[in-house]
Design a protein around this motif. Structure first.
Motif, short mmCIF file in Angstrom:
data_model
loop_
_atom_site.label_atom_id
_atom_site.label_comp_id
_atom_site.label_asym_id
_atom_site.label_seq_id
_atom_site.Cartn_x
_atom_site.Cartn_y
_atom_site.Cartn_z
N LEU A 103 38.96 32.93 -2.03
CA LEU A 103 39.66 33.07 -0.77
C LEU A 103 39.43 31.91 0.18
CD1 LEU A 103 41.13 35.53 -1.41
CD2 LEU A 103 39.53 36.78 -0.08
N LEU A 104 40.25 31.75 1.15
CA LEU A 104 40.30 30.69 2.11
C LEU A 104 40.78 29.40 1.48
CD1 LEU A 104 37.80 30.91 4.92
CD2 LEU A 104 39.72 32.31 4.32
N LEU A 105 41.78 28.81 2.09
CA LEU A 105 42.40 27.63 1.51
C LEU A 105 41.54 26.40 1.76
CD1 LEU A 105 46.06 28.38 2.58
CD2 LEU A 105 44.86 29.00 0.49
N ILE A 106 40.49 26.25 0.94
CA ILE A 106 39.60 25.13 1.08
C ILE A 106 39.42 24.49 -0.27
CG2 ILE A 106 37.27 24.38 1.68
CD1 ILE A 106 37.12 26.65 3.66
N GLY A 107 39.55 23.18 -0.38
CA GLY A 107 39.36 22.48 -1.64
C GLY A 107 39.66 21.02 -1.44
N CYS A 108 38.95 20.16 -2.18
CA CYS A 108 39.13 18.73 -1.99
C CYS A 108 40.34 18.20 -2.74
CB CYS A 108 37.88 17.97 -2.39
SG CYS A 108 37.15 18.51 -3.92
N SER A 109 40.77 18.91 -3.80
CA SER A 109 41.95 18.46 -4.53
C SER A 109 43.11 19.34 -4.11
CB SER A 109 41.71 18.58 -6.03
OG SER A 109 42.86 18.25 -6.74
N ALA A 110 44.05 18.80 -3.33
CA ALA A 110 45.09 19.65 -2.76
C ALA A 110 46.41 18.91 -2.69
CB ALA A 110 44.68 20.12 -1.36
N ASP B 181 35.57 27.18 -6.91
CA ASP B 181 34.84 27.61 -8.10
C ASP B 181 35.25 29.03 -8.47
OD1 ASP B 181 33.01 27.47 -10.21
OD2 ASP B 181 31.34 28.14 -8.96
N LEU B 182 35.34 29.89 -7.49
CA LEU B 182 35.78 31.26 -7.70
C LEU B 182 37.19 31.30 -8.27
CD1 LEU B 182 35.56 34.34 -7.42
CD2 LEU B 182 36.18 34.08 -5.03
N ALA B 183 38.08 30.50 -7.69
CA ALA B 183 39.47 30.46 -8.15
C ALA B 183 39.55 29.95 -9.59
CB ALA B 183 40.29 29.57 -7.23
N ASP B 184 38.75 28.97 -9.92
CA ASP B 184 38.75 28.42 -11.28
C ASP B 184 38.37 29.50 -12.29
OD1 ASP B 184 39.06 26.00 -12.97
OD2 ASP B 184 36.92 26.28 -13.35
N TYR B 185 37.42 30.32 -11.91
CA TYR B 185 37.00 31.44 -12.75
C TYR B 185 38.14 32.44 -12.94
CZ TYR B 185 34.35 35.63 -14.12
OH TYR B 185 33.88 36.76 -14.76
N LEU B 186 38.77 32.80 -11.84
CA LEU B 186 39.86 33.78 -11.91
C LEU B 186 41.04 33.25 -12.71
CD1 LEU B 186 40.04 35.21 -8.28
CD2 LEU B 186 39.04 36.25 -10.31
N ARG B 187 41.37 31.98 -12.53
CA ARG B 187 42.50 31.40 -13.26
C ARG B 187 42.19 31.28 -14.75
NH1 ARG B 187 46.40 28.77 -9.96
NH2 ARG B 187 47.59 28.73 -11.92
N SER B 188 40.92 31.39 -15.14
CA SER B 188 40.52 31.38 -16.55
C SER B 188 40.64 32.76 -17.18
CB SER B 188 39.07 30.88 -16.69
OG SER B 188 38.90 29.60 -16.14
N SER C 136 47.19 22.00 4.08
CA SER C 136 46.71 21.61 2.76
C SER C 136 46.69 22.83 1.84
CB SER C 136 45.30 21.01 2.85
OG SER C 136 45.33 19.77 3.51
N ILE C 137 47.38 22.73 0.74
CA ILE C 137 47.40 23.80 -0.26
C ILE C 137 46.48 23.40 -1.40
CG2 ILE C 137 48.80 25.14 -1.87
CD1 ILE C 137 51.18 24.67 -0.06
N PRO C 138 45.41 24.16 -1.65
CA PRO C 138 44.49 23.80 -2.73
C PRO C 138 45.19 23.74 -4.08
CG PRO C 138 43.56 25.51 -1.33
CD PRO C 138 44.99 25.37 -0.93
N ALA C 139 44.72 22.86 -4.94
CA ALA C 139 45.31 22.72 -6.26
C ALA C 139 45.27 24.03 -7.02
CB ALA C 139 44.59 21.62 -7.04
N TRP C 140 44.21 24.83 -6.81
CA TRP C 140 44.08 26.07 -7.57
C TRP C 140 45.05 27.16 -7.11
CZ3 TRP C 140 42.54 29.45 -3.81
CH2 TRP C 140 41.70 28.98 -2.80
N MET C 141 45.81 26.90 -6.05
CA MET C 141 46.86 27.83 -5.64
C MET C 141 48.22 27.46 -6.22
SD MET C 141 46.01 30.48 -3.97
CE MET C 141 47.62 30.93 -3.33
N GLU C 142 48.29 26.32 -6.91
CA GLU C 142 49.53 25.90 -7.54
C GLU C 142 49.70 26.60 -8.89
OE1 GLU C 142 51.65 24.01 -6.12
OE2 GLU C 142 50.55 22.95 -4.53
N GLU C 143 50.95 26.92 -9.24
CA GLU C 143 51.20 27.63 -10.50
C GLU C 143 50.80 26.80 -11.71
OE1 GLU C 143 54.71 30.26 -12.68
OE2 GLU C 143 55.13 29.14 -10.83
#
Length: 242
Positions: A12-19, A124-131, A37-44
């Protein structure tokens, strides 16, 4: 709160260095424009980092605390275990590995967050969920407590309506809303499974609970490997917050 997730993580929270940069222009009557800024992990089309790999090598025997479907192969079983714990960490028992000794108090309606030590940050949390989950299911989890700008919604209606995020990042560290400890009893896990269909591209099965309830789960074979596209438990939303 008891937690035994094997590999830890969530978002949660739109924070990330790759966006990706999204520019929103104002009307001609306004003098300023704003950047979001939209984090990369929010992209389809986000590609996971590979940090969370649920492949079980041939010949390796894995034992789990909870029951697993015997019609799934070892790697699919591992994926199921992680997905079940991750999903419940949003819908039933928030928190993967919360540290109650590290508290962050906000001015939000539910003001107390505790440190979530399972993940480095939101990315990191998003990367886990997307896996574990496909994009639509990931979005469902992410948006369960999406922040909204509204002061007219009664706080008593709960954090989802109050517009709070279940997981939030403060000072670059991940936190989770503190949950009220109302009972020592825990919501059970499935004890039996019923296969409904199994192809090279999709697996559909039921999770059966001792109280007679059941849910249908669906896994799909994608370019990124097997991911869950449908997931639920009979106890979704039964969360009490402090």
């Amino acid at each position: 709160m008891r937690r035994w997730v094997m590999v830890l993580c969530v978002v949660l929270l739109l924070i990330g260095c790759s966006a990706t940069e999204l520019v929103v222009s104002t009307s001609s009557s306004q003098v300023a424009s704003h950047s979001i800024s939209i984090p990369a992990w929010m992209e389809e089309d986000y590609k996971t980092t590979g940090k969370y790999d649920f492949h079980v090598p041939s010949g390796v025997l894995v034992e789990y605390i909870l029951a697993v479907p015997d019609f799934l192969d070892p790697s699919q079983q591992y994926l199921y275990v992680e997905a079940m714990n991750a999903y419940r960490a949003f819908s039933v028992e928030p928190g993967f590995r919360p540290d109650e000794s590290e508290v962050y108090v906000t001015d939000l309606p539910y003001d107390t967050y505790v440190r979530e030590t399972a993940f480095e940050d939101s990315a990191d949390l998003a990367d886990y969920l997307r896996s574990l989950f496909d994009f639509e299911l990931f979005q469902k989890l992410f948006r369960a407590y999406v922040p909204v700008e509204s002061s007219s919604i009664p706080i008593d209606d709960g954090p989802a309506l109050a517009g709070q995020s279940l997981y939030a990042e403060f000072d670059g560290r991940l936190y989770v809303l503190r949950v009220a400890q109302t009972s020592d009893a825990e919501y059970p896990f499935p004890s039996e499974f019923r296969l409904l269909s199994n192809t090279d591209t999709k697996i559909v099965f039921e999770t059966c609970y001792d109280d007679g309830m059941s849910c249908t789960l669906e896994m799909v074979n994608t370019d990124a490997g097997w991911l869950f596209s449908e997931f639920s438990t009979p106890y979704d939303g039964k969360i009490r917050f402090s």
